[in-house]
Design a protein around this motif. Structure first.
Motif, short mmCIF file in Angstrom:
data_model
loop_
_atom_site.label_atom_id
_atom_site.label_comp_id
_atom_site.label_asym_id
_atom_site.label_seq_id
_atom_site.Cartn_x
_atom_site.Cartn_y
_atom_site.Cartn_z
N UNK A 4 0.87 -1.24 0.05
CA UNK A 4 0.10 0.01 0.07
C UNK A 4 1.00 1.37 -0.23
N UNK A 5 0.57 2.17 -0.81
CA UNK A 5 1.50 3.22 -1.27
C UNK A 5 0.40 4.42 -0.72
N UNK A 6 0.96 5.17 0.03
CA UNK A 6 0.08 6.25 0.57
C UNK A 6 0.89 7.78 0.24
N UNK A 21 -5.48 -10.57 1.69
CA UNK A 21 -6.65 -10.36 2.54
C UNK A 21 -6.15 -9.17 3.57
N UNK A 22 -4.98 -9.35 4.13
CA UNK A 22 -4.56 -8.44 5.08
C UNK A 22 -4.22 -7.25 4.49
N UNK A 23 -3.76 -7.15 3.34
CA UNK A 23 -3.68 -5.72 2.75
C UNK A 23 -5.03 -5.03 2.35
N UNK A 24 -5.72 -5.63 1.98
CA UNK A 24 -7.17 -5.00 1.65
C UNK A 24 -7.88 -4.82 2.78
N UNK A 25 -7.97 -5.38 4.26
CA UNK A 25 -8.13 -5.03 5.18
C UNK A 25 -7.60 -3.87 5.56
N UNK A 26 -6.64 -3.63 5.56
CA UNK A 26 -5.97 -2.27 6.10
C UNK A 26 -6.31 -1.00 5.11
N UNK A 28 -9.10 -0.79 3.51
CA UNK A 28 -10.11 -0.12 3.63
C UNK A 28 -10.24 0.93 4.37
N UNK A 29 -9.54 0.86 5.74
CA UNK A 29 -9.54 1.62 6.78
C UNK A 29 -8.66 2.80 6.61
N UNK A 30 -7.53 2.62 5.65
CA UNK A 30 -6.73 4.07 5.42
C UNK A 30 -7.41 5.09 4.70
N UNK A 31 -7.01 6.25 5.17
CA UNK A 31 -7.61 7.62 4.62
C UNK A 31 -6.69 8.31 3.53
N UNK A 32 -7.23 8.82 2.64
CA UNK A 32 -6.17 9.48 1.84
C UNK A 32 -5.79 9.15 0.15
#
Length: 50
Positions: A4-6, A21-26, A28-32
């Motif tokens: 995930x790149x923010x 699965x782990x990446x998609x869960x995180x 979903x909750x990351x904003x920006x």
């Protein structure tokens, strides 16, 4: 590997995950402004050796 790149005004942050699965869960909750990528390593000795 999943990454995930923010992008933010403070710069760029990257987080690595082993499973989708782990990446998609995180993700979903990351904003920006964010990008989810799958990194695939290709190592095939048959194609390297001629």
């Amino acid at each position: 590997m999943w990454v995930i790149t923010i992008h933010s005004k403070n710069g760029i942050k990257m987080f690595e995950f082993t499973t989708e699965k782990e990446a998609r869960e995180k993700f979903a909750v990351i904003e920006g402004c964010k990008i989810l990528s799958e990194v695939i390593y290709f190592n095939d000795k048959q194609l390297i050796e001629t």
